[in-house]
Design a protein around this motif. Structure first.
Motif, PDB file in Angstrom:
ATOM      1  N   ARG A  24      52.270  42.499  42.364  1.00  0.00           N
ATOM      2  CA  ARG A  24      50.803  42.621  42.289  1.00  0.00           C
ATOM      3  C   ARG A  24      50.336  42.656  40.833  1.00  0.00           C
ATOM      4  O   ARG A  24      50.985  43.282  39.993  1.00  0.00           O
ATOM      5  N   GLY A  44      35.715  54.217  40.768  1.00  0.00           N
ATOM      6  CA  GLY A  44      35.571  54.221  39.308  1.00  0.00           C
ATOM      7  C   GLY A  44      34.133  54.423  38.885  1.00  0.00           C
ATOM      8  O   GLY A  44      33.827  55.218  37.994  1.00  0.00           O
ATOM      9  N   VAL A  45      33.233  53.685  39.545  1.00  0.00           N
ATOM     10  CA  VAL A  45      31.812  53.810  39.210  1.00  0.00           C
ATOM     11  C   VAL A  45      31.324  55.224  39.525  1.00  0.00           C
ATOM     12  O   VAL A  45      30.603  55.853  38.738  1.00  0.00           O
ATOM     13  N   THR A  91      54.188  49.234  49.604  1.00  0.00           N
ATOM     14  CA  THR A  91      53.548  47.956  49.266  1.00  0.00           C
ATOM     15  C   THR A  91      53.875  46.903  50.310  1.00  0.00           C
ATOM     16  O   THR A  91      53.034  46.082  50.640  1.00  0.00           O
ATOM     17  N   MET A 115      63.510  46.128  41.389  1.00  0.00           N
ATOM     18  CA  MET A 115      62.641  45.151  42.053  1.00  0.00           C
ATOM     19  C   MET A 115      61.256  45.195  41.409  1.00  0.00           C
ATOM     20  O   MET A 115      60.645  46.230  41.262  1.00  0.00           O
ATOM     21  N   ASP A 158      38.695  50.949  44.751  1.00  0.00           N
ATOM     22  CA  ASP A 158      38.986  51.437  43.388  1.00  0.00           C
ATOM     23  C   ASP A 158      37.756  51.334  42.501  1.00  0.00           C
ATOM     24  O   ASP A 158      37.421  52.243  41.759  1.00  0.00           O
ATOM     25  N   ALA A 159      37.095  50.165  42.598  1.00  0.00           N
ATOM     26  CA  ALA A 159      35.929  49.939  41.743  1.00  0.00           C
ATOM     27  C   ALA A 159      34.828  50.937  42.090  1.00  0.00           C
ATOM     28  O   ALA A 159      34.174  51.513  41.205  1.00  0.00           O
ATOM     29  N   THR A 160      34.630  51.156  43.407  1.00  0.00           N
ATOM     30  CA  THR A 160      33.588  52.100  43.833  1.00  0.00           C
ATOM     31  C   THR A 160      33.904  53.492  43.317  1.00  0.00           C
ATOM     32  O   THR A 160      33.031  54.195  42.796  1.00  0.00           O
ATOM     33  N   SER A 201      32.456  57.510  36.840  1.00  0.00           N
ATOM     34  CA  SER A 201      31.710  57.398  35.577  1.00  0.00           C
ATOM     35  C   SER A 201      30.310  57.979  35.736  1.00  0.00           C
ATOM     36  O   SER A 201      29.768  58.589  34.805  1.00  0.00           O
ATOM     37  N   PRO A 249      37.978  49.920  36.364  1.00  0.00           N
ATOM     38  CA  PRO A 249      36.730  49.777  37.109  1.00  0.00           C
ATOM     39  C   PRO A 249      35.549  49.576  36.168  1.00  0.00           C
ATOM     40  O   PRO A 249      35.560  50.044  35.033  1.00  0.00           O
ATOM     41  N   ALA A 250      34.577  48.843  36.667  1.00  0.00           N
ATOM     42  CA  ALA A 250      33.393  48.579  35.839  1.00  0.00           C
ATOM     43  C   ALA A 250      32.680  49.889  35.527  1.00  0.00           C
ATOM     44  O   ALA A 250      32.503  50.723  36.404  1.00  0.00           O
ATOM     45  N   ASP A 251      32.312  50.060  34.255  1.00  0.00           N
ATOM     46  CA  ASP A 251      31.599  51.275  33.848  1.00  0.00           C
ATOM     47  C   ASP A 251      30.241  50.853  33.314  1.00  0.00           C
ATOM     48  O   ASP A 251      30.136  50.284  32.222  1.00  0.00           O
ATOM     49  N   PRO A 252      29.177  51.094  34.091  1.00  0.00           N
ATOM     50  CA  PRO A 252      27.856  50.635  33.640  1.00  0.00           C
ATOM     51  C   PRO A 252      27.442  51.285  32.323  1.00  0.00           C
ATOM     52  O   PRO A 252      26.714  50.684  31.537  1.00  0.00           O
ATOM     53  N   ARG A 271      30.709  61.711  35.518  1.00  0.00           N
ATOM     54  CA  ARG A 271      30.964  62.119  34.143  1.00  0.00           C
ATOM     55  C   ARG A 271      29.672  62.076  33.318  1.00  0.00           C
ATOM     56  O   ARG A 271      29.382  62.970  32.548  1.00  0.00           O
ATOM     57  N   MET A 314      59.110  50.383  51.734  1.00  0.00           N
ATOM     58  CA  MET A 314      58.184  50.567  50.617  1.00  0.00           C
ATOM     59  C   MET A 314      56.742  50.455  51.073  1.00  0.00           C
ATOM     60  O   MET A 314      56.399  49.620  51.893  1.00  0.00           O
ATOM     61  N   ASP A 348      57.250  44.608  40.965  1.00  0.00           N
ATOM     62  CA  ASP A 348      56.051  44.602  41.791  1.00  0.00           C
ATOM     63  C   ASP A 348      55.249  43.354  41.445  1.00  0.00           C
ATOM     64  O   ASP A 348      54.880  43.127  40.307  1.00  0.00           O
TER      65      ASP A 348
END
Lengths: 375, 138
Positions: B5, A22-23, A3, B1, A18-20, A26, B11-14, A29, A1, B3
Protein backbone atom coordinates in the motif's frame (compact mmCIF):
# COMPACT_ATOMS: atom_id res chain seq x y z
CA UNK A 1 -2.55 -10.40 8.51
CA UNK A 2 -5.12 -7.64 8.83
CA UNK A 3 -4.15 -6.08 5.52
CA UNK A 4 -4.89 -9.32 3.69
CA UNK A 5 -8.31 -9.72 5.28
CA UNK A 6 -9.50 -6.20 4.46
CA UNK A 7 -11.83 -6.15 1.45
CA UNK A 8 -11.72 -3.64 -1.43
CA UNK A 9 -14.58 -1.52 -0.03
CA UNK A 10 -12.92 -1.29 3.41
CA UNK A 11 -9.64 -0.21 1.79
CA UNK A 12 -11.33 2.53 -0.27
CA UNK A 13 -13.20 3.85 2.78
CA UNK A 14 -10.05 4.13 4.97
CA UNK A 15 -8.50 7.23 3.29
CA UNK A 16 -11.82 9.07 3.49
CA UNK A 17 -12.16 8.25 7.18
CA UNK A 18 -8.52 9.23 7.80
CA UNK A 19 -8.99 12.56 6.05
CA UNK A 20 -12.18 13.27 8.00
CA UNK A 21 -10.45 12.42 11.29
CA UNK A 22 -7.50 14.60 10.30
CA UNK A 23 -9.69 17.60 9.58
CA UNK A 24 -11.62 17.05 12.80
CA UNK A 25 -8.35 16.90 14.72
CA UNK A 26 -7.06 20.13 13.15
CA UNK A 27 -10.38 21.87 13.89
CA UNK A 28 -10.22 20.66 17.51
CA UNK A 29 -6.63 21.89 17.80
CA UNK A 30 -7.51 25.29 16.33
CA UNK A 31 -10.47 25.66 18.70
CA UNK A 32 -8.18 24.97 21.62
CA UNK A 33 -5.67 27.50 20.29
CA UNK A 34 -8.43 30.08 19.78
CA UNK A 35 -9.34 29.79 23.44
CA UNK A 36 -5.70 30.12 24.53
CA UNK A 37 -5.26 33.03 22.13
CA UNK A 38 -7.94 35.06 23.87
CA UNK A 39 -6.37 34.38 27.29
CA UNK A 40 -2.81 35.07 26.10
CA UNK A 41 -3.98 38.07 24.07
CA UNK A 42 -5.05 39.80 27.28
CA UNK A 43 -1.66 38.95 28.77
CA UNK A 44 0.05 40.38 25.68
CA UNK A 45 -1.79 43.69 25.99
CA UNK A 46 -1.34 44.02 29.74
CA UNK A 47 2.36 43.18 30.09
CA UNK A 48 5.32 45.39 29.23
CA UNK A 49 8.19 44.72 26.86
CA UNK A 50 10.45 41.82 27.83
CA UNK A 51 13.85 42.72 29.25
CA UNK A 52 16.78 42.76 26.84
CA UNK A 53 20.56 43.10 27.09
CA UNK A 54 20.69 41.37 30.46
CA UNK A 55 24.03 39.54 30.30
CA UNK A 56 26.14 40.90 33.20
CA UNK A 57 28.75 43.40 32.07
CA UNK A 58 30.98 46.22 33.24
CA UNK A 59 31.40 49.55 31.50
CA UNK A 60 35.15 49.82 31.12
CA UNK A 61 35.36 52.93 28.97
CA UNK A 62 33.07 55.78 28.06
CA UNK A 63 33.33 58.82 25.89
CA UNK A 64 30.32 60.94 25.05
CA UNK A 65 27.53 58.48 24.33
CA UNK A 66 30.00 55.66 23.60
CA UNK A 67 30.21 52.85 26.11
CA UNK A 68 32.65 49.96 25.95
CA UNK A 69 31.28 46.95 27.79
CA UNK A 70 33.24 44.01 29.10
CA UNK A 71 31.03 40.99 29.67
CA UNK A 72 31.74 38.94 32.76
CA UNK A 73 33.29 35.55 32.10
CA UNK A 74 31.10 32.48 32.59
CA UNK A 75 33.85 29.83 32.42
CA UNK A 76 37.18 29.38 34.17
CA UNK A 77 39.30 29.18 31.05
CA UNK A 78 38.99 31.46 28.02
CA UNK A 79 40.67 31.75 24.64
CA UNK A 80 43.69 34.02 24.62
CA UNK A 81 42.41 36.57 22.07
CA UNK A 82 39.52 38.76 23.22
CA UNK A 83 36.61 39.62 20.93
CA UNK A 84 35.45 43.18 20.30
CA UNK A 85 31.93 43.47 18.91
CA UNK A 86 31.44 46.54 16.72
CA UNK A 87 27.83 47.44 16.15
CA UNK A 88 25.88 49.51 13.65
CA UNK A 89 25.39 53.24 14.19
CA UNK A 90 21.65 53.14 13.56
CA UNK A 91 20.37 50.32 15.75
CA UNK A 92 20.67 49.26 19.34
CA UNK A 93 23.34 46.67 20.10
CA UNK A 94 21.13 44.41 22.23
CA UNK A 95 20.16 42.46 19.11
CA UNK A 96 23.19 40.34 20.05
CA UNK A 97 22.00 40.01 23.64
CA UNK A 98 18.24 39.62 23.41
CA UNK A 99 17.60 37.26 26.33
CA UNK A 100 19.17 34.36 28.19
CA UNK A 101 19.32 31.46 25.76
CA UNK A 102 18.85 33.87 22.84
CA UNK A 103 22.03 35.88 23.20
CA UNK A 104 25.06 35.57 20.96
CA UNK A 105 27.11 37.23 23.68
CA UNK A 106 26.02 34.70 26.29
CA UNK A 107 26.76 31.92 23.79
CA UNK A 108 30.29 33.22 23.16
CA UNK A 109 30.93 33.58 26.90
CA UNK A 110 29.76 30.02 27.51
CA UNK A 111 32.06 28.80 24.75
CA UNK A 112 35.05 30.42 26.42
CA UNK A 113 35.49 33.78 24.71
CA UNK A 114 36.38 37.04 26.41
CA UNK A 115 33.83 39.47 24.99
CA UNK A 116 33.81 43.27 24.74
CA UNK A 117 31.27 45.37 22.88
CA UNK A 118 31.13 48.96 21.64
CA UNK A 119 27.73 50.54 22.23
CA UNK A 120 27.64 53.83 20.31
CA UNK A 121 24.70 55.03 22.38
CA UNK A 122 22.03 57.42 21.17
CA UNK A 123 23.57 60.40 19.36
CA UNK A 124 22.84 63.78 20.91
CA UNK A 125 22.24 66.90 18.82
CA UNK A 126 25.89 67.89 19.24
CA UNK A 127 26.96 64.50 17.79
CA UNK A 128 25.55 65.51 14.41
CA UNK A 129 29.06 66.63 13.39
CA UNK A 130 30.55 63.15 13.80
CA UNK A 131 31.90 61.62 10.62
CA UNK A 132 33.11 58.14 9.70
CA UNK A 133 36.65 59.37 10.46
CA UNK A 134 35.67 59.85 14.10
CA UNK A 135 34.48 56.28 14.40
CA UNK A 136 37.15 54.55 12.33
CA UNK A 137 40.24 56.59 13.15
CA UNK A 138 39.46 57.59 16.73
CA UNK A 139 36.74 55.71 18.64
CA UNK A 140 37.44 52.15 17.48
CA UNK A 141 41.25 52.40 17.88
CA UNK A 142 40.73 53.87 21.34
CA UNK A 143 38.44 50.99 22.33
CA UNK A 144 40.90 48.47 20.90
CA UNK A 145 43.60 49.98 23.12
CA UNK A 146 41.34 49.73 26.18
CA UNK A 147 40.69 46.06 25.39
CA UNK A 148 44.44 45.52 25.05
CA UNK A 149 45.18 47.24 28.37
CA UNK A 150 42.41 45.46 30.21
CA UNK A 151 43.00 41.99 28.81
CA UNK A 152 46.78 42.22 28.75
CA UNK A 153 46.71 40.62 25.31
CA UNK A 154 48.46 42.24 22.33
CA UNK A 155 45.72 41.52 19.83
CA UNK A 156 41.96 41.41 19.42
CA UNK A 157 39.39 39.86 17.09
CA UNK A 158 36.73 42.19 15.73
CA UNK A 159 33.26 40.79 15.08
CA UNK A 160 31.02 43.34 13.40
CA UNK A 161 27.43 43.38 12.18
CA UNK A 162 25.84 45.31 9.31
CA UNK A 163 27.12 48.89 9.28
CA UNK A 164 29.41 47.88 12.12
CA UNK A 165 30.98 45.52 9.58
CA UNK A 166 31.71 48.49 7.36
CA UNK A 167 33.33 50.30 10.30
CA UNK A 168 35.33 47.18 11.19
CA UNK A 169 36.53 46.70 7.61
CA UNK A 170 37.50 50.38 7.29
CA UNK A 171 39.38 50.17 10.59
CA UNK A 172 41.17 47.01 9.45
CA UNK A 173 42.15 48.59 6.13
CA UNK A 174 43.61 51.69 7.76
CA UNK A 175 45.46 50.20 10.73
CA UNK A 176 48.33 47.75 10.94
CA UNK A 177 47.31 44.27 12.01
CA UNK A 178 48.80 42.08 14.72
CA UNK A 179 51.54 40.74 12.42
CA UNK A 180 52.69 44.30 11.69
CA UNK A 181 52.76 45.65 15.21
CA UNK A 182 49.06 46.51 15.31
CA UNK A 183 46.23 45.00 17.32
CA UNK A 184 43.88 43.25 14.89
CA UNK A 185 44.10 39.46 14.85
CA UNK A 186 40.87 38.34 13.11
CA UNK A 187 37.97 40.07 11.41
CA UNK A 188 34.46 38.63 11.13
CA UNK A 189 31.85 40.74 9.34
CA UNK A 190 28.15 39.97 8.99
CA UNK A 191 26.04 41.35 6.14
CA UNK A 192 28.38 44.20 5.28
CA UNK A 193 27.65 46.29 2.17
CA UNK A 194 30.50 47.41 -0.08
CA UNK A 195 28.85 47.79 -3.49
CA UNK A 196 26.08 50.30 -3.04
CA UNK A 197 24.79 49.79 -6.57
CA UNK A 198 23.39 46.55 -5.13
CA UNK A 199 21.41 48.24 -2.37
CA UNK A 200 18.14 47.92 -4.29
CA UNK A 201 15.44 50.37 -3.30
CA UNK A 202 17.77 52.37 -1.04
CA UNK A 203 19.81 53.16 -4.11
CA UNK A 204 16.74 54.40 -6.00
CA UNK A 205 15.40 56.41 -3.10
CA UNK A 206 18.69 58.21 -2.50
CA UNK A 207 19.21 59.16 -6.14
CA UNK A 208 20.68 62.69 -5.99
CA UNK A 209 18.10 63.82 -8.55
CA UNK A 210 15.37 63.49 -5.92
CA UNK A 211 17.08 63.11 -2.56
CA UNK A 212 18.78 66.21 -1.20
CA UNK A 213 20.86 64.91 1.68
CA UNK A 214 22.36 68.35 2.34
CA UNK A 215 18.99 69.88 3.04
CA UNK A 216 18.03 67.02 5.37
CA UNK A 217 21.19 67.29 7.44
CA UNK A 218 21.32 71.09 7.38
CA UNK A 219 17.74 71.30 8.57
CA UNK A 220 17.57 68.42 11.03
CA UNK A 221 21.11 67.75 12.23
CA UNK A 222 20.84 64.09 13.13
CA UNK A 223 18.51 62.06 10.94
CA UNK A 224 15.44 61.15 13.01
CA UNK A 225 14.94 57.47 13.79
CA UNK A 226 11.37 57.61 12.47
CA UNK A 227 12.71 58.30 9.00
CA UNK A 228 15.06 55.33 9.19
CA UNK A 229 12.36 53.05 10.62
CA UNK A 230 9.93 54.05 7.89
CA UNK A 231 12.50 53.39 5.16
CA UNK A 232 13.32 49.93 6.52
CA UNK A 233 9.64 49.06 6.82
CA UNK A 234 8.97 50.29 3.31
CA UNK A 235 11.28 47.59 1.96
CA UNK A 236 8.67 44.98 2.91
CA UNK A 237 5.44 46.86 3.48
CA UNK A 238 3.17 43.80 3.61
CA UNK A 239 5.35 42.03 6.15
CA UNK A 240 4.13 44.30 8.95
CA UNK A 241 0.56 43.16 8.42
CA UNK A 242 1.55 39.53 7.84
CA UNK A 243 3.65 39.65 11.01
CA UNK A 244 0.63 40.79 13.02
CA UNK A 245 -1.47 38.00 11.50
CA UNK A 246 1.20 35.45 12.45
CA UNK A 247 1.38 36.90 15.94
CA UNK A 248 -2.37 36.44 16.34
CA UNK A 249 -2.13 32.92 14.91
CA UNK A 250 0.63 32.03 17.38
CA UNK A 251 -0.71 33.95 20.36
CA UNK A 252 -1.18 30.61 22.17
CA UNK A 253 2.57 29.95 21.86
CA UNK A 254 4.49 31.73 24.64
CA UNK A 255 7.88 31.17 23.05
CA UNK A 256 6.78 32.66 19.72
CA UNK A 257 5.13 35.67 21.36
CA UNK A 258 8.15 36.47 23.55
CA UNK A 259 10.56 36.13 20.66
CA UNK A 260 8.31 38.26 18.43
CA UNK A 261 8.07 41.00 21.04
CA UNK A 262 11.82 41.11 21.58
CA UNK A 263 12.57 41.38 17.88
CA UNK A 264 9.79 43.91 17.31
CA UNK A 265 11.07 45.99 20.18
CA UNK A 266 14.54 46.02 18.68
CA UNK A 267 13.28 46.79 15.16
CA UNK A 268 11.28 49.76 16.44
CA UNK A 269 14.08 50.92 18.73
CA UNK A 270 15.98 52.82 16.04
CA UNK A 271 18.31 55.63 16.97
CA UNK A 272 19.17 58.84 15.11
CA UNK A 273 21.88 58.70 12.49
CA UNK A 274 24.59 61.31 13.18
CA UNK A 275 23.99 63.97 10.54
CA UNK A 276 27.46 64.42 9.03
CA UNK A 277 27.99 60.68 8.97
CA UNK A 278 24.68 60.29 7.12
CA UNK A 279 25.73 62.97 4.64
CA UNK A 280 29.07 61.25 4.09
CA UNK A 281 27.69 57.71 3.68
CA UNK A 282 24.83 58.88 1.45
CA UNK A 283 27.00 60.97 -0.86
CA UNK A 284 30.26 59.06 -0.98
CA UNK A 285 29.05 55.49 -0.56
CA UNK A 286 25.37 55.33 -1.52
CA UNK A 287 25.39 57.80 -4.39
CA UNK A 288 28.98 57.78 -5.69
CA UNK A 289 29.80 54.20 -4.63
CA UNK A 290 33.42 55.20 -3.97
CA UNK A 291 34.36 52.21 -1.78
CA UNK A 292 33.94 49.59 -4.50
CA UNK A 293 35.73 51.89 -6.96
CA UNK A 294 38.73 52.12 -4.63
CA UNK A 295 38.34 55.89 -4.37
CA UNK A 296 36.96 56.24 -0.86
CA UNK A 297 39.06 58.37 1.49
CA UNK A 298 38.93 58.75 5.24
CA UNK A 299 40.92 61.52 6.88
CA UNK A 300 42.72 62.06 3.59
CA UNK A 301 43.81 58.41 3.40
CA UNK A 302 42.69 56.16 0.59
CA UNK A 303 40.81 53.11 1.87
CA UNK A 304 42.24 49.99 0.26
CA UNK A 305 40.48 46.89 1.56
CA UNK A 306 43.26 44.73 0.14
CA UNK A 307 45.35 46.00 3.05
CA UNK A 308 43.31 43.66 5.24
CA UNK A 309 45.58 40.64 5.71
CA UNK A 310 44.17 39.08 8.88
CA UNK A 311 41.99 35.95 8.82
CA UNK A 312 38.65 37.13 7.50
CA UNK A 313 35.13 35.76 7.28
CA UNK A 314 32.09 37.45 5.80
CA UNK A 315 28.75 35.90 6.70
CA UNK A 316 25.84 36.86 4.49
CA UNK A 317 22.15 35.95 4.68
CA UNK A 318 20.41 34.25 1.78
CA UNK A 319 17.24 36.34 2.12
CA UNK A 320 18.67 39.63 3.32
CA UNK A 321 16.38 42.41 2.07
CA UNK A 322 18.27 45.23 3.82
CA UNK A 323 21.77 44.41 2.59
CA UNK A 324 21.11 42.29 -0.53
CA UNK A 325 23.79 39.82 -1.57
CA UNK A 326 24.57 42.00 -4.60
CA UNK A 327 25.76 44.71 -2.21
CA UNK A 328 27.81 42.40 0.01
CA UNK A 329 29.30 39.74 -2.26
CA UNK A 330 32.42 41.65 -3.34
CA UNK A 331 33.80 42.19 0.13
CA UNK A 332 35.54 38.84 0.42
CA UNK A 333 37.25 39.35 -2.93
CA UNK A 334 38.42 42.83 -2.00
CA UNK A 335 40.29 41.92 1.19
CA UNK A 336 43.87 40.77 0.87
CA UNK A 337 43.82 37.98 3.44
CA UNK A 338 45.11 34.55 2.51
CA UNK A 339 42.75 33.04 5.07
CA UNK A 340 39.41 34.42 3.93
CA UNK A 341 35.99 33.04 3.27
CA UNK A 342 32.41 33.97 2.60
CA UNK A 343 29.67 31.98 4.26
CA UNK A 344 26.10 32.23 3.06
CA UNK A 345 23.51 31.04 5.54
CA UNK A 346 19.77 30.71 5.35
CA UNK A 347 17.86 33.55 6.94
CA UNK A 348 17.32 37.26 6.69
CA UNK A 349 19.21 40.31 7.86
CA UNK A 350 18.10 39.99 11.48
CA UNK A 351 17.42 36.26 11.75
CA UNK A 352 21.03 35.69 10.69
CA UNK A 353 22.26 36.94 14.07
CA UNK A 354 19.31 36.53 16.44
CA UNK A 355 16.55 34.00 17.05
CA UNK A 356 16.28 30.28 16.49
CA UNK A 357 17.82 30.40 13.01
CA UNK A 358 20.96 32.09 14.35
CA UNK A 359 21.27 29.66 17.26
CA UNK A 360 21.33 26.73 14.83
CA UNK A 361 23.32 28.21 11.97
CA UNK A 362 25.52 31.27 12.59
CA UNK A 363 26.55 30.91 16.21
CA UNK A 364 28.19 27.46 16.01
CA UNK A 365 29.96 28.42 12.76
CA UNK A 366 31.28 31.62 14.30
CA UNK A 367 32.45 29.75 17.37
CA UNK A 368 34.30 27.21 15.26
CA UNK A 369 35.94 29.86 13.11
CA UNK A 370 37.04 32.03 16.02
CA UNK A 371 38.17 29.17 18.27
CA UNK A 372 40.78 27.98 15.77
CA UNK A 373 42.14 31.52 15.45
CA UNK A 374 42.01 32.76 19.04
CA UNK A 375 44.81 30.83 20.72
CA UNK B 1 7.24 -9.05 3.51
CA UNK B 2 6.72 -5.61 2.13
CA UNK B 3 3.47 -3.72 2.41
CA UNK B 4 2.31 -2.81 -1.12
CA UNK B 5 0.00 0.00 0.00
CA UNK B 6 1.25 3.54 -0.72
CA UNK B 7 2.11 5.70 2.25
CA UNK B 8 -1.02 7.66 3.17
CA UNK B 9 -0.70 11.37 2.52
CA UNK B 10 -1.21 13.62 5.54
CA UNK B 11 -4.82 14.74 5.97
CA UNK B 12 -5.77 18.07 4.51
CA UNK B 13 -5.43 20.87 7.05
CA UNK B 14 -7.50 23.92 6.10
CA UNK B 15 -5.59 26.06 8.61
CA UNK B 16 -2.24 25.11 7.10
CA UNK B 17 -3.62 26.15 3.72
CA UNK B 18 -4.68 29.48 5.18
CA UNK B 19 -1.19 30.04 6.65
CA UNK B 20 0.36 29.23 3.29
CA UNK B 21 -2.01 31.73 1.67
CA UNK B 22 -0.89 34.44 4.15
CA UNK B 23 2.77 33.78 3.28
CA UNK B 24 2.12 33.77 -0.47
CA UNK B 25 0.05 36.94 -0.24
CA UNK B 26 2.78 38.63 1.77
CA UNK B 27 5.37 37.82 -0.89
CA UNK B 28 3.11 38.94 -3.72
CA UNK B 29 2.14 42.19 -2.02
CA UNK B 30 5.75 42.98 -1.16
CA UNK B 31 6.71 42.43 -4.77
CA UNK B 32 3.91 44.65 -6.05
CA UNK B 33 4.84 47.43 -3.62
CA UNK B 34 8.57 47.07 -4.32
CA UNK B 35 7.96 47.32 -8.07
CA UNK B 36 5.95 50.45 -7.48
CA UNK B 37 8.49 51.98 -5.07
CA UNK B 38 11.36 51.23 -7.38
CA UNK B 39 10.11 53.70 -9.99
CA UNK B 40 11.47 57.18 -10.59
CA UNK B 41 8.02 58.65 -9.98
CA UNK B 42 7.96 57.17 -6.48
CA UNK B 43 11.50 58.35 -5.76
CA UNK B 44 10.51 61.86 -6.86
CA UNK B 45 7.35 61.79 -4.75
CA UNK B 46 9.21 60.50 -1.70
CA UNK B 47 11.90 63.18 -2.20
CA UNK B 48 9.13 65.81 -2.27
CA UNK B 49 7.58 64.36 0.87
CA UNK B 50 10.92 64.39 2.71
CA UNK B 51 11.51 67.97 1.55
CA UNK B 52 8.13 69.04 2.93
CA UNK B 53 8.61 67.11 6.16
CA UNK B 54 12.07 68.51 6.87
CA UNK B 55 10.86 72.02 6.05
CA UNK B 56 7.96 71.58 8.47
CA UNK B 57 10.27 70.19 11.14
CA UNK B 58 12.69 73.07 10.71
CA UNK B 59 9.88 75.63 10.92
CA UNK B 60 8.56 73.96 14.08
CA UNK B 61 12.02 73.89 15.64
CA UNK B 62 12.65 77.54 14.90
CA UNK B 63 9.18 78.53 16.16
CA UNK B 64 9.66 76.56 19.37
CA UNK B 65 13.09 78.10 19.86
CA UNK B 66 11.72 81.62 19.46
CA UNK B 67 8.88 80.84 21.88
CA UNK B 68 11.21 79.50 24.59
CA UNK B 69 13.48 82.50 24.19
CA UNK B 70 10.47 84.84 24.52
CA UNK B 71 9.30 83.20 27.75
CA UNK B 72 12.87 83.12 29.08
CA UNK B 73 13.23 79.32 29.16
CA UNK B 74 16.20 77.28 27.94
CA UNK B 75 15.89 76.02 24.38
CA UNK B 76 16.95 72.62 23.13
CA UNK B 77 20.18 74.17 21.88
CA UNK B 78 20.87 75.63 25.34
CA UNK B 79 20.36 72.21 26.91
CA UNK B 80 22.55 70.67 24.22
CA UNK B 81 25.34 73.12 25.00
CA UNK B 82 25.00 72.36 28.69
CA UNK B 83 25.07 68.61 28.01
CA UNK B 84 28.19 69.05 25.91
CA UNK B 85 29.96 70.89 28.71
CA UNK B 86 28.86 68.29 31.24
CA UNK B 87 30.15 65.54 28.98
CA UNK B 88 33.51 67.31 28.71
CA UNK B 89 33.69 67.57 32.53
CA UNK B 90 32.69 63.91 32.86
CA UNK B 91 35.38 62.83 30.41
CA UNK B 92 38.00 64.92 32.18
CA UNK B 93 37.00 63.35 35.49
CA UNK B 94 37.27 59.88 33.99
CA UNK B 95 40.75 60.67 32.70
CA UNK B 96 41.79 61.95 36.13
CA UNK B 97 40.30 58.84 37.73
CA UNK B 98 42.25 56.66 35.32
CA UNK B 99 45.49 58.50 36.02
CA UNK B 100 44.91 58.22 39.76
CA UNK B 101 44.27 54.51 39.47
CA UNK B 102 47.53 54.12 37.53
CA UNK B 103 49.40 56.27 40.05
CA UNK B 104 48.38 54.03 42.94
CA UNK B 105 49.16 50.94 40.93
CA UNK B 106 45.65 49.68 40.43
CA UNK B 107 44.20 49.26 36.98
CA UNK B 108 40.51 49.11 36.21
CA UNK B 109 37.60 49.53 38.55
CA UNK B 110 37.17 48.74 42.24
CA UNK B 111 35.45 45.41 41.57
CA UNK B 112 37.28 43.95 38.61
CA UNK B 113 35.60 41.13 36.78
CA UNK B 114 37.05 37.66 37.45
CA UNK B 115 40.15 36.95 35.39
CA UNK B 116 39.94 33.47 33.93
CA UNK B 117 43.02 31.75 32.55
CA UNK B 118 43.57 32.58 28.88
CA UNK B 119 44.72 29.10 27.98
CA UNK B 120 41.68 27.60 26.31
CA UNK B 121 42.29 25.48 23.22
CA UNK B 122 39.88 24.89 20.32
CA UNK B 123 37.66 21.79 20.54
CA UNK B 124 39.62 20.03 17.76
CA UNK B 125 42.88 20.25 19.76
CA UNK B 126 41.19 19.36 23.03
CA UNK B 127 39.70 16.22 21.47
CA UNK B 128 43.09 15.24 20.09
CA UNK B 129 44.85 15.63 23.44
CA UNK B 130 42.06 14.46 25.72
CA UNK B 131 43.15 10.77 26.08
CA UNK B 132 46.65 11.76 27.27
CA UNK B 133 45.45 14.52 29.55
CA UNK B 134 42.76 12.54 31.28
CA UNK B 135 39.86 14.94 31.30
CA UNK B 136 39.43 17.88 29.00
CA UNK B 137 38.85 21.17 30.71
CA UNK B 138 35.40 22.56 29.91
Amino acid sequence: MTTASAGPSARSATPVLDATAGVAESVRREMERAFRRSVKGLEYISTGDPGVGLTPKDTVHSRGTLRLYHYRARVDEVYRTPILLVMSLISKPYILDLAPGHSLIEFLLDRGFDVYMIDWGTPRPEDSRLRLEDYVLDFIPECVEVVHERSGEPDVSIVAYCMGGLLGALYAALHPDASSGGRLRNLACFTTPVDYDGMGLFRTWTDPAHFDVDRIVDRLGNVPPQMLYASFNALRPASQVAGRVRLWDNMWNDEFVTSYRRLQRWAADQIPFPGECFRQTTKELQQQNLLIKGEFRLGGRLVDLSNIKVPFIHVVAEHDHIVPYEAARDLVGMVGSEDRQELMLKGGHVSLVAGGNAVRRLWPRLEGWLAERSV
Amino acid sequence: MSDERPTPSPPADPFAAWREWVTQSEHQMNKVFNDMMGTEQFARASGGWIEAMTMFQQTMNEGAQRYFQAVNLPTRNDLGDLAERLTAVEERLLRIEGLLAQAIGRKGDANPAPRPARTRRPPSERKATAPDEGSASE
